[in-house]
Write an enzyme that holds these catalytic residues in place. Structure first.
Site, PDB file in Angstrom:
ATOM      1  N   ASP A  15     -12.005  -5.452   4.910  1.00 44.50           N
ATOM      2  CA  ASP A  15     -11.077  -6.552   5.161  1.00 44.50           C
ATOM      3  C   ASP A  15     -11.069  -6.929   6.647  1.00 44.50           C
ATOM      4  OD1 ASP A  15     -10.410  -6.526   2.477  1.00 44.50           O
ATOM      5  OD2 ASP A  15      -8.693  -5.189   2.774  1.00 44.50           O
ATOM      6  N   ASP A  31       0.838  -1.200   0.000  1.00 41.65           N
ATOM      7  CA  ASP A  31       0.000   0.000   0.000  1.00 41.65           C
ATOM      8  C   ASP A  31       0.875   1.253   0.000  1.00 41.65           C
ATOM      9  OD1 ASP A  31      -2.370  -1.381   0.042  1.00 41.65           O
ATOM     10  OD2 ASP A  31      -2.617  -1.272   2.215  1.00 41.65           O
TER      11      ASP A  31
END
Length: 311
Positions: free
Chosen positions: A254, A14
């Protein structure tokens, strides 16, 4: 003894920046904060499940590059088995470009799957015994879909519970849906996959019925600020959000999925597992980042003790 949760899914690095507002097309916006860290829907969900108390086996694929080390070092730090992590020289480790509005915590994400789009039959053959011996298979659509179809088929034929998180959304066959025990789309994904425009929980209930009619066993639709809707052929229940200070919503879905399967692995039913996953998700959004923001079990238990369970 509970069987392990196998997470077959993506790892990406990320690359996150926060700014005063998200750019419109053609606009350059000055960012006040940049961070790089481990992510990917599969990896985030695996970390969330592991921290929530599940025995987790992560199956993912990396390139031969420095980004791969971000995954391996995080797994080592979390005490996660790295023996089912594949490496290829045919593609780079995946990456996600994440922009977050620092006022609303809304985000925009552009993901490059890289190595995670190259799962082949040889990879799947190596993890077939693992899937066959698992209690739950949790997978997403952030790897090549032909591989997802094959691991779901293996799990279904073996009696392993199949949980499919339909992110990032793309076409999936009715044949695959009939092999899914629990499907966990968000409201946008559910709308696209069912053709039902979702604005309210009642709309989500109609979309859930479409999934049930297609042969899915149970349906869980995450609705952002409106909470989580759990649906079986006999019952449905809406779980509202907690009043928490929201810092970053990037990994909320998530976190929910990881907490949800951890609870299922402990023997909780769909509704109790949703209540637990909802608490995990609400805790995760109070921290910045994705994998690193997933709460540990002691945090979740303390939060539930203080605030109770929704629903």
């Amino acid at each position: 003894m509970a069987k392990p949760v196998v997470v077959f899914g993506s790892f990406v690095v990320d690359l996150m920046a926060r700014a005063d507002h998200l750019p419109v097309p053609g606009e350059t916006v000055k960012s006040d904060l940049f961070k790089m860290g481990p992510g990917g829907k599969g990896f985030n969900q695996a970390v969330a499940a592991k921290r929530a108390g599940a025995e987790v086996e992560m199956v993912t694929k990396l390139g031969k590059d420095s980004f791969a080390n971000v995954c391996l070092e995080m797994m080592e730090g979390e005490g996660m088995d790295r023996s089912h992590v594949f490496v290829t020289d045919k593609a780079s480790t995946g990456a996600a470009l994440i922009m977050v509005d620092e006022h609303t915590s809304q985000n925009q994400i552009l993901v490059t799957l890289g190595a995670c789009s190259t799962f082949d039959d040889a990879d799947i053959a190596q993890v077939t015994p693992l899937i066959e011996g698992a209690g739950i298979l949790l997978t997403q659509l952030e790897t090549n879909v032909d591989a997802v179809e094959k691991v779901i088929d293996i799990a279904h034929r073996s009696g392993t519970t199949v949980v499919l998180n339909t992110a990032p959304v793309q076409p999936i066959t009715d044949e695959m849906l009939r092999q899914v025990d629990v499907i966990t789309p968000n409201e946008v994904e559910a709308s696209i996959l069912t053709g039902v425009e979702i604005k309210t929980p009642d709309d989500a209930l109609k979309a859930a019925q479409v999934f049930l009619d297609k042969g899915v066993g149970q349906v869980v639709i995450t609705l952002g600020k409106q909470g989580v809707l759990a649906v079986t052929p006999q019952r449905h229940q809406l779980f509202g959000n907690y009043d928490v200070p929201v810092l970053d919503t990037t990994g909320a879905g998530d976190a929910f999925n990881g907490g949800f399967v951890a609870a299922l692995a402990e023997g909780k039913d769909l509704f109790a597992a949703c209540a637990f996953g909802n608490a995990v998700s609400n805790l995760a959004v109070t921290k910045m980042g994705t994998s690193v923001a997933m709460p540990h079990r002691a945090e979740v238990d303390a939060f539930i003790a203080a605030n109770g369970l929704m629903g």
